[in-house]
Structure formats: structure tokens, C-alpha cells
Design an enzyme around this catalytic site. Sequence first.
Site, short mmCIF file in Angstrom:
data_model
loop_
_atom_site.label_atom_id
_atom_site.label_comp_id
_atom_site.label_asym_id
_atom_site.label_seq_id
_atom_site.Cartn_x
_atom_site.Cartn_y
_atom_site.Cartn_z
N LYS A 50 37.48 38.14 29.11
CA LYS A 50 37.87 38.90 30.36
C LYS A 50 36.60 39.09 31.11
CE LYS A 50 40.19 42.16 32.60
NZ LYS A 50 41.23 41.51 33.24
N SER A 51 36.77 39.08 32.46
CA SER A 51 35.65 39.17 33.12
C SER A 51 35.03 40.56 32.94
CB SER A 51 36.06 38.99 34.66
OG SER A 51 36.44 38.00 35.20
N ASN B 223 42.05 31.35 40.80
CA ASN B 223 42.66 32.77 40.38
C ASN B 223 43.90 33.04 40.90
OD1 ASN B 223 42.21 35.50 39.62
ND2 ASN B 223 39.99 35.19 39.69
N THR B 224 44.32 34.13 40.83
CA THR B 224 45.80 34.52 41.06
C THR B 224 46.05 34.48 42.93
OG1 THR B 224 45.29 36.92 41.02
CG2 THR B 224 46.16 35.70 39.14
N CYS C 294 38.55 37.76 42.44
CA CYS C 294 39.55 38.78 42.08
C CYS C 294 40.22 39.41 43.23
CB CYS C 294 38.96 39.75 41.18
SG CYS C 294 40.33 40.99 40.80
N GLY D 189 51.40 32.22 36.68
CA GLY D 189 52.49 31.44 36.13
C GLY D 189 53.02 30.47 36.76
N GLY E 156 49.65 28.06 36.43
CA GLY E 156 51.10 27.89 36.22
C GLY E 156 51.26 26.77 35.15
N ASN F 86 50.15 40.91 38.74
CA ASN F 86 49.15 41.80 38.03
C ASN F 86 48.26 42.47 38.87
OD1 ASN F 86 46.21 41.40 37.22
ND2 ASN F 86 47.09 39.47 37.37
N ALA F 87 47.86 43.76 38.60
CA ALA F 87 46.79 44.38 39.34
C ALA F 87 46.19 45.23 38.13
CB ALA F 87 47.24 45.47 40.46
C1 LIG Z 1 46.93 39.87 33.31
C2 LIG Z 1 45.91 39.25 34.04
C3 LIG Z 1 44.44 39.34 33.88
C4 LIG Z 1 43.68 38.39 34.45
N1 LIG Z 1 42.29 38.82 34.60
C5 LIG Z 1 41.52 37.92 35.05
C6 LIG Z 1 39.96 38.23 34.87
O1 LIG Z 1 39.65 39.37 34.20
N2 LIG Z 1 38.97 37.37 35.43
C7 LIG Z 1 39.42 36.15 36.09
O2 LIG Z 1 38.89 35.41 36.47
N3 LIG Z 1 41.01 36.06 36.25
C8 LIG Z 1 41.88 36.76 35.54
N4 LIG Z 1 43.10 36.48 35.74
C9 LIG Z 1 43.66 35.17 36.31
C10 LIG Z 1 43.69 34.15 35.12
O3 LIG Z 1 42.53 33.82 34.58
C11 LIG Z 1 44.19 32.87 35.93
O4 LIG Z 1 43.16 32.33 37.07
C12 LIG Z 1 45.70 33.01 36.67
O5 LIG Z 1 46.47 33.88 35.92
C13 LIG Z 1 46.28 31.60 36.95
O6 LIG Z 1 46.57 30.89 35.76
P1 LIG Z 1 47.96 30.94 35.05
O7 LIG Z 1 49.04 30.80 36.07
O8 LIG Z 1 47.97 30.02 33.87
O9 LIG Z 1 48.14 32.64 34.57
C14 LIG Z 1 44.15 37.37 35.20
C15 LIG Z 1 45.49 36.98 34.99
C16 LIG Z 1 46.50 37.90 34.68
C17 LIG Z 1 47.79 37.34 34.52
#
Ligand SMILES: Cc1cc2nc3c(=O)[nH]c(=O)nc-3n(C[C@H](O)[C@H](O)[C@H](O)COP(=O)(O)O)c2cc1C
Length: 312
Positions: free
Chosen positions: A47-48, A199-200, A136, A224, A251, A71-72
Site C-alpha cells: 500500500k502507498s 491508477n483509478t 491518487c 475493475g 481491469g 473507492n475513496a
Molecule cells: C481499494 C483500493 C485501494 C487502492 N490503493 C492504492 C494505493 O494505495 N496506491 C496506489 O498507487 N494505487 C492504489 N489503488 C489503485 C490500484 O493499485 C490500481 O491501480 C487500480 O485499482 C486499477 O487496477 P484494477 O482494475 O486491477 O483494480 C487502489 C485501488 C483500490 C480498489
Amino acid sequence: MDAPDLTTDFCGVRLPNPMVLASGILGTSAALMARVAAGGAGAVTAKSCSLAPRAGHPNPTVLDWGAGFINAVGLANPGLEEEIVILQATRQRLQEAGQGVKLVASIFGTAVEDYAVLAERINEAQPDLLEVNISCPNVHDELARPFAASCPAAAAVTRAVKRATAIPIIVKLSPNVADIAEIAHAVEDAGADAIAAINTVAGMAIDIRARRPILANREGGLSGPAIKPVAVRCIYQCYQAVKIPILGIGGVSSGEDAAELLMAGATLVGVGSAVHSRGVAALGQVRDELVQFMAAEGFGRVADLVGLAHRT
Ligand SMILES: Cc1cc2nc3c(=O)[nH]c(=O)nc-3n(C[C@H](O)[C@H](O)[C@H](O)COP(=O)(O)O)c2cc1C
């Protein structure tokens, strides 16, 4: 034909396979990260972490809206001192397991100087790679924008981190920008060893009966299945813009998804939400499906897939 070879080199680090646990998905527990490693990951990302502990945003922080999550969490983490101890414990567990799974630390700050201090101190934990989270949606520079939203800000963080550590750095970019390729190019020029994308994706959900946003923070980040096409487009554009390798994330929940990100230009593939919904075995399942796909299509090595969609 022999079974496909999954070992993958990334910035001089050799991974047993290209599957990487994405940052933030399993919090900061060494035991959980060791379980993901045992489940088939090639590397795990912590986790960051920030300089000081952060409580994060109030609940609700994560919403399953049907095609993924919003998420937030607000980057809740125990802060640098505690994180160093967790990373050391994780590294030890990974070494004891003896499967060659690599450790990726992740840092974020609210000022360029924060990143320099974080990178300098993270050296003590000796992770194999260092992810620099400048993307983020909840962390902003003095212009109230993520560092990933401007070339000069992204480059300034990259330069500061590079000066502070010899560990290869992966700068994590945001899809919430007009031109991700120019940001990728700026961080490459500033010395990044690799980039992570994405990232998201910024989003929001409203409870129409309560007539207000569902997340306490109102806005959040989408992850996702719904964001895979955004990730593929971003990775594709970054691959055209830079020579450094790409950790593709976004995703992925099957081996065919992983193959798609590789063909877009990723060298490694991160998995986040699929672990959140399916548990620690998800990375191993995706890895095994990727092996099946490679065997069926006649690919001998992961590198044979990387960037393949650019050659047609
Ligand atoms: C609950 C949650 C917490 C996350 N926390 C971080 C984080 O602390 N640092 C970071 O760089 N990305 C964070 N992300 C982003 C993920 O590392 C990733 O880049 C993003 O979810 C896209 O991938 P996915 O579609 O496989 O989930 C978080 C994502 C989720 C869903």
C-alpha cells in the site's frame, strides 16, 4: 513444445512471472502479501505510504457498483516508520518462501520534498523496486492537482526520488489527464526507470433515494473490469511515447486480459480489484490462464507478447 517461460526481467530485476499485486488492495499486512506471493504472484506491491500516518476518509470508502469498484479510501496507511518495519517483514517472508517473488514498495506525498525523504528512508527496507504514486485522485500539489496531471510536477517528483535512491523507480501515472503520453515522456526524461499505468479513473455514484453521493468523500476512483479499455489505451499510448518498460494495471481478471495489456505494451501486469473480489488466489489463476493462452497460441516467452499490437 515446452511449457511457456514466464520469467520476466524488469529494470534488471528478475520476476518468476509477470503478475504483480497492485498497490493498496490488501492494505499493509506482511502476512497477506506473503499469501498473495504463495498464490502465484511474480511481485507484490505494498500500500502507498506517506511520511505521517493517515486515517483516510470516513466510511463508506469502497463501493461495488456492478462492473468494478469505486473507492475513496484516502490512502489510509500507518506512515513511514511503521511501513519500513512492515516492508522488512514482508521481504523476509518472501525470501524464506524461496520462490523469487519480488517486493515493490510504494510512496506518495503532498510535496516534492516528501517524496525525497520517503525514498531515502525506504532504502532501509531494501525493496526490489519502488513505485512512486503521483496519481491518487485524493493527493494534490499546491495547484490542487495530482502531480501526475502536469509534466513539470511529475518530472520534479521523479528527479527528487531518483536523487534519493538507487532502487529502480516506477512512476505511477493517472488516466485522468488530457495526454498521458506527454506525462510518460516527461517522467522518462526526468530519470524514471519504468512507468505504471494506470491508477483509478475518477468517478462518482449517487444514491438516488437518499439523493446524495454514496461515498463519504463524494468522488472516488473506478477500478475493475469497466476500466480495462482505458488501461489498454493508456498503455498503448505510453508504449509509443517511451522506451522504458511499463507495468500495466487496470481491469485485469483473466489470462486473456493480461495478454491484452501485454500486447498493448506492458512488460508486467498488475491485478487489483480481482484480488479484492476473488481473494489471494486470483493472481495465480490469471497466471495459469495466461500460460494456457500462450501455449495455445504458440508463444514461448512473455516478452514475445509485449507490444505485439503495435506491429500490425
Ligand atoms: C481499494 C483500493 C485501494 C487502492 N490503493 C492504492 C494505493 O494505495 N496506491 C496506489 O498507487 N494505487 C492504489 N489503488 C489503485 C490500484 O493499485 C490500481 O491501480 C487500480 O485499482 C486499477 O487496477 P484494477 O482494475 O486491477 O483494480 C487502489 C485501488 C483500490 C480498489
